[in-house]
Design an enzyme around this catalytic site. Structure first.
Site, PDB file in Angstrom:
ATOM      1  N   GLY A  75       0.626  -1.079   0.004  1.00  0.00           N
ATOM      2  CA  GLY A  75       0.003  -0.042   0.056  1.00  0.00           C
ATOM      3  C   GLY A  75       0.921   1.105   0.130  1.00  0.00           C
ATOM      4  N   SER A  78       3.102   0.792   3.201  1.00  0.00           N
ATOM      5  CA  SER A  78       3.945  -0.260   3.758  1.00  0.00           C
ATOM      6  C   SER A  78       3.786  -1.500   2.640  1.00  0.00           C
ATOM      7  CB  SER A  78       3.108  -0.865   5.095  1.00  0.00           C
ATOM      8  OG  SER A  78       1.833  -1.129   4.966  1.00  0.00           O
ATOM      9  N   THR A  79       4.749  -2.403   2.994  1.00  0.00           N
ATOM     10  CA  THR A  79       4.392  -3.718   2.132  1.00  0.00           C
ATOM     11  C   THR A  79       3.932  -4.555   3.121  1.00  0.00           C
ATOM     12  OG1 THR A  79       6.937  -4.111   2.608  1.00  0.00           O
ATOM     13  CG2 THR A  79       6.294  -3.056   0.464  1.00  0.00           C
ATOM     14  N   ASP A 197     -12.647   4.849   7.222  1.00  0.00           N
ATOM     15  CA  ASP A 197     -12.402   4.453   5.738  1.00  0.00           C
ATOM     16  C   ASP A 197     -12.824   2.842   5.316  1.00  0.00           C
ATOM     17  OD1 ASP A 197     -11.122   4.555   3.259  1.00  0.00           O
ATOM     18  OD2 ASP A 197      -9.177   3.970   3.705  1.00  0.00           O
TER      19      ASP A 197
END
Length: 386
Positions: A75, A78-79, A197
């Site tokens: 994202g 981050s991974t 979200d």
């Protein structure tokens, strides 16, 4: 112009890999962190493996006792990697956050939220993802915050895609919607947390969606609310820049106070999407009107005109409305009012008996005034779930 009266959409790549809600200054030079490689995979751009960016990971490496098995995804922040603890063999999803200060601060806030969830649900019975462990890791691109989360399966968007965007079976939709509402009731009332979200990508299922559509979906569906990276405390806000566009509530657009009801609004939009495969609201900017004006116009078409008292207290009203309470660039005579029940019956061919309770629930979740909007508990008591 407003979506529901126009051509139906089918979800594309923008839905699968949405742009982040907000972007820290460190990386404002790009509109996306990923690209489609020669194998057709959506992967992160190599240029973000730099100081302040992603951490390079190798399969088989040891991170605080967790061994990297394979990559799960990435994202903006981050991974994410499938890991297994070398001693107790517990599997999890390791989230390795970019090392820039902004991301580190955001990750530390997320960890506080996740620990509150663990504190309020020590037996892990609620329909939410829990954090297993957190630690820091030093690498060539800086120090990275790492979080090991419970392992989930496919996400709800994968299920919507499995059914070719034509709608999930009603009984499955009802069960998923109910479990999400239980999760929202838990984080709102027990934890003091607002997700901010809610969307299909952030709802994980307890199984993997078959790639072969001839394979059946498991009958028992367990969902877990995931990705609290944008979560806010009820009594403390990190930002007012919340909610993915299609699930954004009117109070956020108009600059009013917002709280737990924003999650209910998003879930109302999501229930419609589960049932039909289409977004409920899909605003677009036109030559003569803004994205926000089109969004507000779509609200009006489905839910009716805004109360004048409501608009009088909204800080952003002068930006979008005239003194006569009409949208500045979309006159009332261009709006086509269409009730939720009629949309379900006329466009999606639901029977009146099925459409009526669904429409009643969704409209209760989409009341403009957040103080009058259904709570998660009120939704769970709705006749549709009985």
């Amino acid at each position: 112009m407003p979506f529901i009266k126009k051509n139906p959409k089918k979800v594309g790549l923008a839905k699968i890999a949405p742009k982040p809600i907000s972007k820290p200054k460190e990386e404002s030079d790009s509109s996306s962190d990923g690209y489609e490689n020669s194998d057709g995979e959506y992967v992160e751009k190599p240029k973000y493996y730099r100081l302040g960016g992603y951490h390079p990971v190798v399969i088989g490496e040891d991170y605080n006792g967790y061994i990297i098995q394979k990559k799960l995804g990435f994202g903006h922040f981050s991974t994410v990697w499938l890991v297994e603890h070398k001693e107790n063999k517990v599997q999890g999803a390791l989230k390795i956050v970019k090392s820039a200060k902004t991301y580190t601060e955001t990750a530390l806030d997320e960890i506080k939220v996740m620990k509150k969830i663990n504190e309020c649900d020590p037996e892990r019975k609620e329909n939410v993802i829990h954090i297993l462990e957190d630690f820091k890791h030093n690498g060539p691109n800086g120090q990275h915050i790492c979080m090991v989360m419970e392992l989930g399966g496919s996400n709800l968007l994968d299920l919507i895609k499995y059914y070719d965007y034509k709608g999930i079976p009603i009984n499955d939709c009802k069960e998923i919607a109910k479990q999400i509402l239980k999760a929202l009731d838990f984080i709102h009332t027990k934890c003091g947390i607002i997700h901010t979200d809610l969307k299909p990508e952030n709802v994980l299922l307890s199984f993997t969606i078959p790639k072969n559509k001839k394979e059946p979906i498991p009958k028992i569906i367990e969902t877990k609310l995931a990705d609290f990276g944008n979560a806010n405390w009820i009594n403390k806000r990190f930002t007012d820049d919340i909610q993915t566009l299609e699930y954004r509530s009117p109070e956020v657009i108009l600059g009013l106070h917002w709280g737990c009801p924003v999650d209910i609004w998003s879930h109302g939009c999501m229930i419609f999407e589960m049932l039909t495969g289409d977004y409920l609201f899909k605003p677009k900017q036109g030559k003569t009107f803004t994205l926000e004006e089109d969004h507000l116009a779509q609200f009006i078409e489905l839910l009716g005109y805004f109360n004048k008292k409501y608009l009088n207290i909204a800080p952003q009203t002068p930006k979008y409305f005239t003194r006569n309470y009409e949208l500045k660039h979309i006159p009332n005579n261009e709006l086509h009012l269409w009730k939720t029940k009629d949309v379900l019956i006329e466009k999606y061919k639901f029977s009146p008996e099925i459409a009526e309770p669904i429409a009643s629930l969704i409209e209760g979740m989409l009341i403009y005034d957040e103080d009058k909007r259904f709570t998660a508990k009120m939704c769970l008591e709705h006749p549709w779930f009985k």
